[in-house]
Structures are given as structure tokens and as C-alpha cells.
Write a protein that holds these residues in place. Structure first.
Motif, PDB file in Angstrom:
ATOM      1  N   PRO A 215       0.802  -1.237   0.000  1.00  0.00           N
ATOM      2  CA  PRO A 215       0.000   0.000   0.000  1.00  0.00           C
ATOM      3  C   PRO A 215       0.832   1.283   0.000  1.00  0.00           C
ATOM      4  CG  PRO A 215      -0.838  -1.575   1.600  1.00  0.00           C
ATOM      5  CD  PRO A 215       0.479  -2.106   1.134  1.00  0.00           C
TER       6      PRO A 215
ATOM      7  N   GLY B 111     -11.933   6.320  -7.058  1.00  0.00           N
ATOM      8  CA  GLY B 111     -12.141   6.898  -5.731  1.00  0.00           C
ATOM      9  C   GLY B 111     -13.572   6.724  -5.248  1.00  0.00           C
TER      10      GLY B 111
ATOM     11  N   GLY C  71     -13.911   3.206  -4.147  1.00  0.00           N
ATOM     12  CA  GLY C  71     -13.193   3.010  -2.893  1.00  0.00           C
ATOM     13  C   GLY C  71     -13.969   3.502  -1.688  1.00  0.00           C
ATOM     14  N   PHE C  72     -14.608   4.659  -1.794  1.00  0.00           N
ATOM     15  CA  PHE C  72     -15.394   5.170  -0.669  1.00  0.00           C
ATOM     16  C   PHE C  72     -16.629   4.304  -0.413  1.00  0.00           C
ATOM     17  CE2 PHE C  72     -13.095   9.233  -1.463  1.00  0.00           C
ATOM     18  CZ  PHE C  72     -12.657   9.458  -0.175  1.00  0.00           C
TER      19      PHE C  72
ATOM     20  N   THR D  75     -16.796   0.990  -0.959  1.00  0.00           N
ATOM     21  CA  THR D  75     -16.406  -0.336  -0.453  1.00  0.00           C
ATOM     22  C   THR D  75     -15.513  -0.270   0.775  1.00  0.00           C
ATOM     23  OG1 THR D  75     -14.533  -0.380  -2.005  1.00  0.00           O
ATOM     24  CG2 THR D  75     -16.615  -1.351  -2.741  1.00  0.00           C
TER      25      THR D  75
ATOM     26  N   TRP E 245     -12.330   1.036   1.001  1.00  0.00           N
ATOM     27  CA  TRP E 245     -10.884   0.966   0.740  1.00  0.00           C
ATOM     28  C   TRP E 245     -10.253  -0.299   1.343  1.00  0.00           C
ATOM     29  CZ3 TRP E 245      -9.395   4.308  -2.823  1.00  0.00           C
ATOM     30  CH2 TRP E 245     -10.047   5.523  -2.942  1.00  0.00           C
TER      31      TRP E 245
ATOM     32  N   TYR F 164      -6.409  -0.960   1.991  1.00  0.00           N
ATOM     33  CA  TYR F 164      -5.669  -0.379   3.101  1.00  0.00           C
ATOM     34  C   TYR F 164      -5.981  -1.050   4.439  1.00  0.00           C
ATOM     35  CZ  TYR F 164      -4.484   3.397  -0.117  1.00  0.00           C
ATOM     36  OH  TYR F 164      -3.999   4.124  -1.181  1.00  0.00           O
ATOM     37  N   THR F 165      -6.817  -2.081   4.428  1.00  0.00           N
ATOM     38  CA  THR F 165      -7.183  -2.759   5.675  1.00  0.00           C
ATOM     39  C   THR F 165      -6.511  -4.124   5.810  1.00  0.00           C
ATOM     40  OG1 THR F 165      -9.128  -3.741   4.603  1.00  0.00           O
ATOM     41  CG2 THR F 165      -9.420  -1.606   5.710  1.00  0.00           C
TER      42      THR F 165
ATOM     43  N   VAL G  73      -5.472   5.234  -5.510  1.00  0.00           N
ATOM     44  CA  VAL G  73      -6.761   4.603  -5.804  1.00  0.00           C
ATOM     45  C   VAL G  73      -6.615   3.104  -6.032  1.00  0.00           C
ATOM     46  CG1 VAL G  73      -8.632   4.491  -7.487  1.00  0.00           C
ATOM     47  CG2 VAL G  73      -7.804   6.715  -6.687  1.00  0.00           C
TER      48      VAL G  73
ATOM     49  N   GLY H  63      -5.863   0.901  -3.133  1.00  0.00           N
ATOM     50  CA  GLY H  63      -6.953   0.908  -2.167  1.00  0.00           C
ATOM     51  C   GLY H  63      -8.164   0.103  -2.596  1.00  0.00           C
ATOM     52  N   LEU H  64      -8.301  -0.157  -3.907  1.00  0.00           N
ATOM     53  CA  LEU H  64      -9.470  -0.901  -4.388  1.00  0.00           C
ATOM     54  C   LEU H  64      -9.384  -2.381  -4.064  1.00  0.00           C
ATOM     55  CD1 LEU H  64     -10.129   0.721  -7.903  1.00  0.00           C
ATOM     56  CD2 LEU H  64     -11.381   1.078  -5.768  1.00  0.00           C
TER      57      LEU H  64
END
Length: 636
Positions: free
Chosen positions: A80, A223, A226-227, A229, A231, A234-235, A300, A303-304
């Protein structure tokens, strides 16, 4: 050098009649309106503005690599933290961009790094840089053209969807896959470049804008997904730095090559309307735009989807497909094709101008310096470049030679940074003038020779008449001594600065090579690194302490960009580029060395004896203007 006892240094004597080591060190005159007026060469059309320079820089830099590179680097190095890798690589590229910006605005002629090194370093180094750049642009253009075919096929529906006359075909009995589509594209771009710089840049600007729109589509739509789902990329449990800081830095070294291309702006310097203002802005703006787009796309994409599930070949398309947007593949593929087409134009644009600059200096035949009177571009060099690139793209898969492209770029970046140090501390103190001005040179030489004798006589007379009065006994001797002392101190300063620059290069080479090799024992490796670091830091300290030369203010054209943080910034640039050069691999260096050896042969056979500096007169910079004014050829 220069005037010595009423005599002058003739170019043939200075260069050892064109033979030996001295011919490698001769330097040509820095750009000036007077030098251009007396060159006798046809000039290129001054058509480019800041916006067109940005189009050249962005179009040459952003290739299809970004559509593939994000997946490979994220999976293998950065995770990431890919965005930080792009940022660090962008900062490293900016170091070279600062150096390019100053030299391009001071010396706005065709030739880029070749031109700068010929002025600051010498003919031998300039030849090798120019020869390496020829290889870079030829192979780079062929590789880009070869990469368009599979992407174009995907845009039409699949690997075998192209018409038979464009599709790749293997020659029976030979392990050769010909690519007619790549060759045709090279010829189309070559034709556009022959029409004129304004027209070809306009087409490149359109293609570049469309490519940027595709990247903005990826950022905006990605983006939004991503918002929605959360992101998920990044988890991941491995955190933001799954491969640690070293992995992130290794990713920076890999993506650094995504930034090479802004030097194409400098190669078009002679065709810029206001080079002192527009060239620095064009270089800085194009690099900033590229860095911003790279970072936004990487933010982006990583993060997807989790980095370890990315498709290394089509990371962006697969990321959209996993969220049910298969149709986005066509937009992304179209962006890759547009990016490659723009990069192809950016790869073929500089080489004819490099060839033209080398031909103007006599190092290549006059054929290459011929400028078409109607289009005001080097048409013959452009056509020859297109034929060579098209032949390579048609017959060879040059992907295995891609590392050779990086060698040419990194060598150019390194020599440009060294040229900045030379410009600031030991700029050329002599000017090569044509032998046709010998009568004026002899006249000025004689006059200064008489003045030196008069000064010596006045010193002796004043020394003998100490008792005749305080004015005669103190005024003239003090002035003479002060002048001689200043000259001696200046010579010592230049000598110390020159040695410090040399030790910087030696220290960088020892440090980077010791840190990169693996066959040395730990003790030897650490000792070598310590020695190289000591040389580097000691030389940096010395250059920081030494006062910069006053001649830097009158070097070339004034009023342009000034590189900040000298000597620290150029030295950091040298360190980064040499480290990347050493780590390119043995196979790459073997192939490049063969090409450079061929270049040495060409120089010895043709360039050395045909150089425009084989029959010149070297005079001090301070006397050049006076010599021109007193000559019959002088044009006010």
C-alpha cells in the motif's frame, strides 16, 4: 592557456594536432547570440510555448508503464506504500530536473545533455553521452512501438483481433516475430515530426490530454468505488509497509524510471520562443503533473484491492473488474494505447536534434545537420531515425534491451549534475575562436603584451625610487602586488575546486559500488563504503567552503533559472543516479559497453579529425568581446 608572454594557444597545438588526450578535453563555446550568428547553421523554428513544452514533457514521461508498473511494484516491493514510492522517486527525479532547468535556460540549443557536457566537461565525454543518447532514443522508440500492438489488439477485442496485415507473424524457420503494426506507427510518427515542430507538438498535446483524461477517470471513478467499499486495500493485516522501509525504497528505485522523459523538453530548447522563462517552467510543470498523476492513480488502485491480489499485467483493469466494471477495461486499454503513442513521439523527437547538434560540431557528417527551409526541422535526421527505429520495431523484440535505455538516461542525468558543479566553481576561462580571427587576436595579444611589459617596468621604476616620494613608493607596487596576488589566489581556488569535484565523483563511485556488490566480505565492504563516504563528505565540505566563481554570472544567457542548494543538490543527484547505474545488471552493461566501444571507434575514425575545434584559437574570456569588436567579421 590563453595569453602567455604575448603568445596564444592554437587549437591544433592545444589538442595535440587532433591527437591524444587533449582532444578529449577541448570544450566548445557557451551559447551566445554572437556565437549563434557566426555559426553559419540554419536555425530551427522558434514555435514552442510553455503549454507545448508541458505537452512534450508529460507525453514523453507518462507511458503505458504506469498501467502495469503499479501492480508489479505493489506486489513485490511497496504494498500500500506505493504512493510514497512514487513521491520519493519524483523527488529524486526533481534533483536532475533542477540541474537541467538551469543549463537549458543558460544554453538553449539543441543537444540536451550532449550540448551541456561539451561546453562544461569536454569533447570526449560529450561524444560518449551523445552516442549513448542515440542508443537510448532508438531502442526506447522501438520498444514503445512494439508495445502498442498487443494493447491495440486488446482494444479491438482480443490478442488476435487485428487485421492480418497488422498482426504479428512469425517467420517460418526463423525465431523472428515481425510486427508490421509497430513499424507503421513509427513511420506515421516520423511523418508528423517532419511536418514541423508546431504541428507535431499539437498532435502530441491532443493525445496527451486524452491520456490524462483516462488517468483522471481512473482516479475519480476508482475513488468513488473506494469510498463505497471502504478501501479494502488499506485494511490488510500486513499493514501499510508489508515489506518494510527497504521494500518501499526498492519500489522507489523501480518507479524512478517512470519519470525519465522530461529531458525531452531540454532537447527542444532551440525551438522555444522564450527559453529563459519557458524551459524551466516546462520542465518543472511536466514533472510535477506526472508525479501528481502517478501518486493519485496509485492511491486509488492499491486501495481498491489488496496488493497481493493484483494482476501484475493489468492491475487497473482487473481492479475495476473485481468490482463489476468490466467495461472499464476498454477505457484503461485505450489510455494505455494513447500513452504509448504519446511516448513514441517523445522518444523520436529528441534523437534528430542530438544528431544535428553533433553534426554541427563536426563529430558527425554534415548530412545530419541539414535543416529543411520550409518546415525548419532536421528532416533528413528525422527520416533516418524513423527508418532505424521502424526496422528494429519490425524485426526485433527489444524488451530485453530496455535496460540500455536506462543507461543512457542515467548517464545524461549524472553528467548534467557534474556540469552544474563545473559551471559554478570552474567555468571555462577560455573561448575557442575561429582561426579566421587570427589577425584581430594577434593585435589584441600584442597590445596586452605591451601593457604587461609597461606594468613590469613601472614596478621596477617605483621600486628604485622609494626615496623620491610616498606616492611613487607605495601606490604602484601595492597595486601590482595586489593584482598578482588575486590572480594567484584565483588559480589556487579553481585548482582546489576542480580536485574537489573530481573527488566527489570518485567517492560516489566507491561508495555506491561497495554498497552494491555482494561478493566482498563484510569487513572489506564496510571499509570501502567508509572510505568512499569519507571522500564524498570531505569533498562536499570543501566545495561548501570554497567560494563559487564569479564567471558563473556571465555564463551563457542570463536571466534564467538558478539551481538551488549547490553543491548539495547536484551531489545528491550524482549519488542517486550512479547507484541506479551500478545496479542495472551485468548483462546490460556488457551490451552498453559494446555500443560505447563502437562509438569510440567512430570518434577516432571521423569525429576527432573533423571536429570544429581542431583549428581554433583559445583566448581568455575577458578578451573575446574585444577581439570580436576589432575583427572585420564582427557584426554589431
Amino acid at each position: 592557456m590563453g595569453f602567455e608572454n604575448g603568445e596564444i594557444s592554437i587549437g591544433k597545438e592545444k589538442a595535440g594536432i587532433g591527437l591524444g588526450f587533449r582532444s578529449l578535453m577541448r570544450r566548445k563555446q557557451v551559447d551566445s547570440d554572437r556565437a549563434r550568428a557566426g555559426s553559419g547553421h540554419h536555425k530551427l523554428a522558434k514555435e514552442l510555448s510553455i503549454l507545448q513544452l508541458i505537452a512534450i514533457g508529460v507525453g514523453s514521461t507518462i507511458g503505458a508503464g504506469v498501467y502495469v508498473l503499479v501492480g508489479t511494484v505493489a506486489r513485490e516491493h511497496s504494498g500500500p506504500a506505493l504512493t510514497i514510492s512514487f513521491l520519493i522517486a519524483g523527488i529524486a527525479a526533481a534533483l536532475s530536473a533542477f540541474c537541467y532547468a538551469e543549463l537549458a535556460s543558460r544554453c538553449p540549443s539543441a543537444g540536451s545533455a550532449y550540448h551541456y557536457s561539451y561546453i562544461c566537461v569536454g569533447e570526449g565525454v560529450a561524444w560518449l553521452i551523445g552516442w549513448a543518447l542515440i542508443l537510448e532514443y532508438t531502442i526506447g522508440g522501438s520498444a514503445v512501438a512494439r508495445g502498442i500492438t498487443p494493447n491495440l489488439a486488446l482494444a479491438f477485442g482480443g490478442p488476435d483481433s487485428l487485421p492480418f496485415f497488422l498482426a504479428r507473424t512469425q517467420i517460418p524457420g526463423l525465431d523472428i516475430v515481425v510486427d508490421p503494426c509497430a513499424a507503421i506507427l513509427v513511420f506515421i510518427v516520423t511523418g508528423l515530426l517532419c511536418v514541423g515542430i508546431k504541428e507535431s507538438t499539437f498532435i502530441q498535446a491532443i493525445v496527451t490530454v486524452l491520456n490524462v483524461c483516462v488517468m483522471l477517470f481512473v482516479v475519480i471513478v476508482g475513488g468513488y468505488i473506494g469510498f463505497k467499499t471502504g478501501w479494502v486495500g488499506y485494511t490488510v493485516s500486513s499493514g501499510y509497509f508489508p515489506y518494510g522501509i527497504n521494500g518501499m525504497l526498492a519500489g522507489s528505485a523501480t518507479v524512478f524510471f517512470a519519470y525519465i522523459g522530461f529531458d525531452s523538453v531540454a532537447s527542444a530548447a532551440e525551438e522555444v520562443k522564450n527559453p529563459q522563462r519557458d524551459l524551466p517552467w516546462g520542465i518543472a510543470s511536466s514533472l510535477s503533473i506526472c508525479c501528481f498523476l502517478y501518486m493519485m492513480v496509485s492511491v486509488v488502485v492499491v486501495g481498491l484491492v489488496p496488493y497481493f491480489t493484483m494482476d501484475p499485467d493489468t492491475p487497473i483493469s482487473s481492479a475495476f473488474s473485481k468490482h463489476g466494471m468490466q467495461w472499464a477495461m476498454y477505457i484503461v486499454t485505450a489510455g494505455a494505447v494513447l500513452a504509448l503513442c504519446s511516448t513514441l513521439m517523445g522518444s523520436l523527437l529528441p534523437q534528430p536534434r542530438i544528431l544535428m547538434a553533433m553534426s554541427r560540431d563536426g563529430l558527425l557528417p554534415p548530412f545530419f545537420s541539414d535543416v529543411n527551409k520550409h518546415t525548419q526541422v532536421p528532416v533528413k535526421s528525422t527520416i533516418l531515425t524513423g527508418i532505424c527505429a521502424a526496422a528494429l520495431a519490425f524485426f526485433m523484440d527489444v524488451s530485453q534491451l530496455a535496460g540500455m535505455v536506462s543507461v543512457g538516461t542515467l548517464l545524461a542525468f549524472t553528467i548534467v549534475a557534474i556540469s552544474i558543479l563545473i559551471l559554478r566553481y570552474v567555468p571555462p576561462d577560455e573561448v575557442p575562436l575561429p582561426s579566421s580571427l587570427k589577425e584581430s587576436i594577434d593585435s589584441v595579444t600584442f597590445r596586452y603584451g605591451i601593457q604587461e611589459k609597461d606594468e613590469g617596468n613601472s614596478k621596477n621604476l617605483s621600486g628604485k625610487s622609494i626615496e623620491n616620494g610616498p606616492e611613487e613608493s607605495f601606490e604602484y607596487p601595492l597595486i601590482v602586488k595586489e593584482d598578482g596576488s588575486d590572480k594567484l589566489n584565483e588559480q589556487k581556488r579553481r585548482k582546489l575546486a576542480a580536485w574537489s569535484i573530481a573527488f566527489v565523483c570518485i567517492g560516489v563511485f566507491i561508495l555506491t559500488s561497495s554498497a552494491s556488490v555482494t561478493f566482498l566480505s563484510v569487513l572489506v565492504q564496510y571499509s570501502s563504503c567508509a572510505f568512499g563516504g569519507f571522500l564524498l563528505l570531505g569533498s562536499l565540505t570543501a566545495l561548501t567552503w570554497i567560494e563559487q566563481d564569479d564567471g558563473r554570472h556571465s555564463f551563457g544567457h542570463a536571466g534564467g533559472f538558478i539551481c538551488p542548494f549547490v553543491p548539495l543538490l547536484p551531489i545528491c543527484c550524482i549519488l542517486i543516479n550512479v547507484y541506479l547505474l551500478i545496479n542495472l545488471g551485468t548483462g546490460t552493461w556488457i551490451r552498453v559497453s559494446m555500443w560505447l566501444l563502437a562509438g569510440v571507434f567512430v570518434y577516432l575514425v571521423y569525429g576527432r579529425s573533423h571536429s570544429s575545434l581542431t583549428d581554433v584559437v583559445y583566448v581568455p574570456v575577458a578578451h573575446a568581446d574585444e577581439i570580436y569588436r576589432t575583427s572585420a567579421e564582427y557584426v554589431a
